[in-house]
Design an enzyme around this catalytic site. Structure first.
Site, PDB file in Angstrom:
ATOM      1  N   ASP A  11      26.472  12.397 -78.795  1.00  0.00           N
ATOM      2  CA  ASP A  11      25.998  13.542 -77.594  1.00  0.00           C
ATOM      3  C   ASP A  11      25.597  12.768 -76.310  1.00  0.00           C
ATOM      4  O   ASP A  11      26.281  13.095 -75.248  1.00  0.00           O
ATOM      5  CB  ASP A  11      24.750  14.136 -77.987  1.00  0.00           C
ATOM      6  CG  ASP A  11      25.193  15.581 -78.919  1.00  0.00           C
ATOM      7  OD1 ASP A  11      26.423  15.856 -79.254  1.00  0.00           O
ATOM      8  OD2 ASP A  11      24.392  16.103 -79.698  1.00  0.00           O
ATOM      9  N   HIS A  12      24.882  11.505 -76.755  1.00  0.00           N
ATOM     10  CA  HIS A  12      24.416  10.731 -75.501  1.00  0.00           C
ATOM     11  C   HIS A  12      25.299   9.691 -74.969  1.00  0.00           C
ATOM     12  O   HIS A  12      24.859   9.184 -73.817  1.00  0.00           O
ATOM     13  CB  HIS A  12      22.949  10.283 -75.928  1.00  0.00           C
ATOM     14  CG  HIS A  12      21.980  11.174 -76.178  1.00  0.00           C
ATOM     15  ND1 HIS A  12      21.422  12.111 -75.193  1.00  0.00           N
ATOM     16  CD2 HIS A  12      21.135  11.641 -77.154  1.00  0.00           C
ATOM     17  CE1 HIS A  12      20.730  12.967 -75.702  1.00  0.00           C
ATOM     18  NE2 HIS A  12      20.631  12.714 -76.783  1.00  0.00           N
ATOM     19  N   ARG A  20      27.019  10.384 -63.897  1.00  0.00           N
ATOM     20  CA  ARG A  20      27.681  10.331 -62.476  1.00  0.00           C
ATOM     21  C   ARG A  20      29.069  11.108 -62.508  1.00  0.00           C
ATOM     22  O   ARG A  20      29.863  11.075 -61.417  1.00  0.00           O
ATOM     23  CB  ARG A  20      28.223   8.772 -62.328  1.00  0.00           C
ATOM     24  CG  ARG A  20      27.086   7.727 -62.246  1.00  0.00           C
ATOM     25  CD  ARG A  20      26.646   7.879 -60.760  1.00  0.00           C
ATOM     26  NE  ARG A  20      25.601   7.058 -60.430  1.00  0.00           N
ATOM     27  CZ  ARG A  20      25.922   5.776 -59.949  1.00  0.00           C
ATOM     28  NH1 ARG A  20      27.039   5.265 -59.784  1.00  0.00           N
ATOM     29  NH2 ARG A  20      24.879   4.972 -59.591  1.00  0.00           N
ATOM     30  N   HIS A  45      26.899  18.147 -80.589  1.00  0.00           N
ATOM     31  CA  HIS A  45      26.457  19.342 -80.276  1.00  0.00           C
ATOM     32  C   HIS A  45      26.834  19.900 -78.982  1.00  0.00           C
ATOM     33  O   HIS A  45      26.453  19.335 -77.778  1.00  0.00           O
ATOM     34  CB  HIS A  45      24.725  19.291 -80.371  1.00  0.00           C
ATOM     35  CG  HIS A  45      23.965  20.257 -80.284  1.00  0.00           C
ATOM     36  ND1 HIS A  45      22.641  20.348 -80.235  1.00  0.00           N
ATOM     37  CD2 HIS A  45      24.258  21.597 -80.006  1.00  0.00           C
ATOM     38  CE1 HIS A  45      22.254  21.561 -80.070  1.00  0.00           C
ATOM     39  NE2 HIS A  45      23.359  22.364 -79.831  1.00  0.00           N
ATOM     40  N   ARG A  47      25.917  22.409 -76.692  1.00  0.00           N
ATOM     41  CA  ARG A  47      24.937  23.220 -76.264  1.00  0.00           C
ATOM     42  C   ARG A  47      25.286  24.386 -75.309  1.00  0.00           C
ATOM     43  O   ARG A  47      26.316  24.232 -74.470  1.00  0.00           O
ATOM     44  CB  ARG A  47      23.926  22.521 -75.588  1.00  0.00           C
ATOM     45  CG  ARG A  47      23.250  21.582 -76.461  1.00  0.00           C
ATOM     46  CD  ARG A  47      22.161  20.813 -75.828  1.00  0.00           C
ATOM     47  NE  ARG A  47      21.070  21.717 -75.637  1.00  0.00           N
ATOM     48  CZ  ARG A  47      19.962  21.917 -76.415  1.00  0.00           C
ATOM     49  NH1 ARG A  47      19.656  21.051 -77.306  1.00  0.00           N
ATOM     50  NH2 ARG A  47      18.782  22.696 -75.886  1.00  0.00           N
ATOM     51  N   HIS A  52      25.458  17.961 -72.094  1.00  0.00           N
ATOM     52  CA  HIS A  52      26.089  16.775 -72.706  1.00  0.00           C
ATOM     53  C   HIS A  52      27.833  16.843 -72.920  1.00  0.00           C
ATOM     54  O   HIS A  52      28.503  16.688 -72.126  1.00  0.00           O
ATOM     55  CB  HIS A  52      25.231  15.905 -73.464  1.00  0.00           C
ATOM     56  CG  HIS A  52      24.639  16.455 -74.502  1.00  0.00           C
ATOM     57  ND1 HIS A  52      25.393  17.447 -75.493  1.00  0.00           N
ATOM     58  CD2 HIS A  52      23.166  16.475 -74.674  1.00  0.00           C
ATOM     59  CE1 HIS A  52      24.401  17.882 -76.164  1.00  0.00           C
ATOM     60  NE2 HIS A  52      23.158  17.355 -75.807  1.00  0.00           N
ATOM     61  N   GLU A  72      28.012  20.851 -84.225  1.00  0.00           N
ATOM     62  CA  GLU A  72      26.528  21.451 -84.028  1.00  0.00           C
ATOM     63  C   GLU A  72      26.602  22.581 -82.975  1.00  0.00           C
ATOM     64  O   GLU A  72      27.016  22.289 -81.979  1.00  0.00           O
ATOM     65  CB  GLU A  72      25.552  20.647 -83.878  1.00  0.00           C
ATOM     66  CG  GLU A  72      25.171  19.768 -84.965  1.00  0.00           C
ATOM     67  CD  GLU A  72      24.107  18.698 -84.529  1.00  0.00           C
ATOM     68  OE1 GLU A  72      23.610  18.043 -85.741  1.00  0.00           O
ATOM     69  OE2 GLU A  72      23.332  18.617 -83.525  1.00  0.00           O
ATOM     70  N   THR A 102      15.471  17.876 -76.642  1.00  0.00           N
ATOM     71  CA  THR A 102      16.472  17.831 -77.917  1.00  0.00           C
ATOM     72  C   THR A 102      16.062  19.068 -78.828  1.00  0.00           C
ATOM     73  O   THR A 102      14.886  19.783 -78.473  1.00  0.00           O
ATOM     74  CB  THR A 102      16.144  16.612 -78.598  1.00  0.00           C
ATOM     75  OG1 THR A 102      17.228  16.624 -79.672  1.00  0.00           O
ATOM     76  CG2 THR A 102      14.708  16.428 -79.259  1.00  0.00           C
ATOM     77  N   HIS A 189      17.313  13.670 -87.776  1.00  0.00           N
ATOM     78  CA  HIS A 189      16.492  13.883 -86.784  1.00  0.00           C
ATOM     79  C   HIS A 189      15.574  12.869 -86.457  1.00  0.00           C
ATOM     80  O   HIS A 189      14.648  12.655 -87.298  1.00  0.00           O
ATOM     81  CB  HIS A 189      16.053  15.175 -86.545  1.00  0.00           C
ATOM     82  CG  HIS A 189      15.771  15.554 -85.012  1.00  0.00           C
ATOM     83  ND1 HIS A 189      16.196  15.944 -84.092  1.00  0.00           N
ATOM     84  CD2 HIS A 189      14.300  15.553 -84.270  1.00  0.00           C
ATOM     85  CE1 HIS A 189      16.000  16.279 -82.913  1.00  0.00           C
ATOM     86  NE2 HIS A 189      14.692  15.923 -83.093  1.00  0.00           N
ATOM     87  N   GLY A 190      15.683  11.996 -85.517  1.00  0.00           N
ATOM     88  CA  GLY A 190      14.647  10.864 -85.132  1.00  0.00           C
ATOM     89  C   GLY A 190      14.629   9.653 -85.862  1.00  0.00           C
ATOM     90  O   GLY A 190      13.753   8.797 -85.949  1.00  0.00           O
ATOM     91  N   HIS A 212      20.864   9.818 -81.193  1.00  0.00           N
ATOM     92  CA  HIS A 212      19.988   8.955 -80.217  1.00  0.00           C
ATOM     93  C   HIS A 212      19.569   7.562 -80.313  1.00  0.00           C
ATOM     94  O   HIS A 212      19.801   6.809 -79.512  1.00  0.00           O
ATOM     95  CB  HIS A 212      18.805   9.969 -79.723  1.00  0.00           C
ATOM     96  CG  HIS A 212      18.044   9.236 -78.434  1.00  0.00           C
ATOM     97  ND1 HIS A 212      16.940   8.679 -78.639  1.00  0.00           N
ATOM     98  CD2 HIS A 212      18.074   9.771 -77.151  1.00  0.00           C
ATOM     99  CE1 HIS A 212      16.460   8.121 -77.516  1.00  0.00           C
ATOM    100  NE2 HIS A 212      17.125   8.932 -76.520  1.00  0.00           N
TER     101      HIS A 212
END
EC number: 2.6.99.2
Length: 239
Positions: A11-12, A20, A45, A47, A52, A72, A102, A189-190, A212
Site C-alpha cells: 500500500d505505502h 507527487r 488494501h 480503501r 493509496h 483487502e 491505518t 498488523h504492526g 508498513h
C-alpha cells in the site's frame, strides 16, 4: 524451519507515488521484486477513499502477478462489485473509518453478521476465498466459522504495541481455536523482524501479512533485501 507464508502489503508504495501524483515507483515492479525475493503473495488494501491504492493498481497487479493477490476491502456494495471484477485469489474483509491512519482493529463479525452472510456467499460464488480480519477472540472466530469464511487474520497490533506475554497468549489461544474449528489462521498488523519471528512460531498460523515496516525498511535497504530478510526471520522460527 517454519513454512509460514509471507504476504507483502505494498500500500505505502502507492502512498509515496501519490505524494507527487506521478506514475512512479511502479507498484507492479515493486511487487515483482518482492516476489522474486520470497513474497508468497501480495496484499493491497483498496480503501473507499483511495488514499493509496487505486482501482487500476488492483487490476494491473491481478493481471501481472505470478503469485496470489490478496485484496483487502471494506464490506461495501461498491467493493464487492470491484472484487468480483478483479477475481483475486482471496478477499480479506476489514473495517474502515474515514479518519484513521491505518486499520485500527478487527472487524466486528457478530455485529455485521447478517450483512456478511450474502456478501461472503457472493464472493464464494466466484471462487474467491474469504478472510476476515478480526481480533484474536474466540467469539469472533465462532462467528467467522458460521459465515463459512475460509480464514481469519488475527490482528496483532495490540501485541506489537505492547509485547507482553498476555497479549501473545491471546494470539496463541485464538490460533489454536482456529485449528479446533477447522478455519485457516493468518496474522498481521504492526509486525517487524523480531515480532514476526515470534508470531511465526505460534502453532496453526499459516501466513503473515506485513506492509508498513517492510516499505520503511526498503527506503534504507531496498525492497528485495528487506523482503528477503523478513523471509529469513520467519523461516528461522521452528515448526
Amino acid at each position: 524451519m517454519s513454512d509460514v507464508a509471507l504476504g507483502v502489503n505494498i500500500d505505502h508504495v502507492a502512498t509515496l507515488r501519490n505524494a507527487r501524483n506521478v506514475d512512479y515507483p511502479d507498484i507492479v515492479e515493486v511487487a515483482n521484486i518482492a516476489v522474486s525475493n520470497g513474497a508468497d503473495f501480495i496484499t493491497v488494501h483498496l480503501r473507499e477513499d483511495r488514499r493509496h491504492i487505486k482501482d487500476d493498481d488492483v487490476f494491473r497487479l491481478k493481471n501481472s502477478l505470478k503469485v496470489p493477490l490478496n485484496l483487502e476491502i471494506a464490506p461495501t456494495d461498491e467493493m464487492l462489485s470491484i472484487a468480483i471484477k478483479v477475481r483475486p485469489k482471496c478477499v480479506c474483509l476489514v473495517p474502515e473509518k474515514r479518519q484513521e491512519l491505518t486499520t485500527e482493529g478487527g472487524l466486528d463479525v457478530k455485529r455485521a453478521f447478517s450483512y456478511l452472510i450474502s456478501f461472503i456467499e457472493k464472493l464464494h460464488t466466484y471462487n474467491i476465498d474469504v478472510t476476515l480480519f478480526i481480533e484474536p477472540d474466540v467469539d469472533q472466530i465462532d462467528q467467522a466459522k458460521k459465515l463459512s469464511a475460509d480464514n481469519v487474520e488475527l490482528h496483532t497490533g495490540k501485541y506489537c504495541n505492547n509485547t507482553t506475554q498476555s497479549e501473545l497468549s491471546q494470539v496463541i489461544k485464538a490460533a489454536e481455536y482456529c485449528y479446533q474449528r477447522n478455519i485457516g489462521c493468518h496474522a498481521g498488523h504492526g509486525l517487524n523482524y523480531q515480532s514476526a519471528a515470534i508470531i511465526a512460531k505460534v502453532p496453526y498460523i499459516s501466513a503473515l501479512n506485513i506492509g508498513h515496516f517492510l516499505i520503511c525498511e526498503s527506503v534504507l535497504h531496498g525492497i528485495g533485501t528487506s523482503v528477503h530478510k523478513m523471509k529469513k526471520a520467519i523461516a528461522s522460527a521452528p515448526n
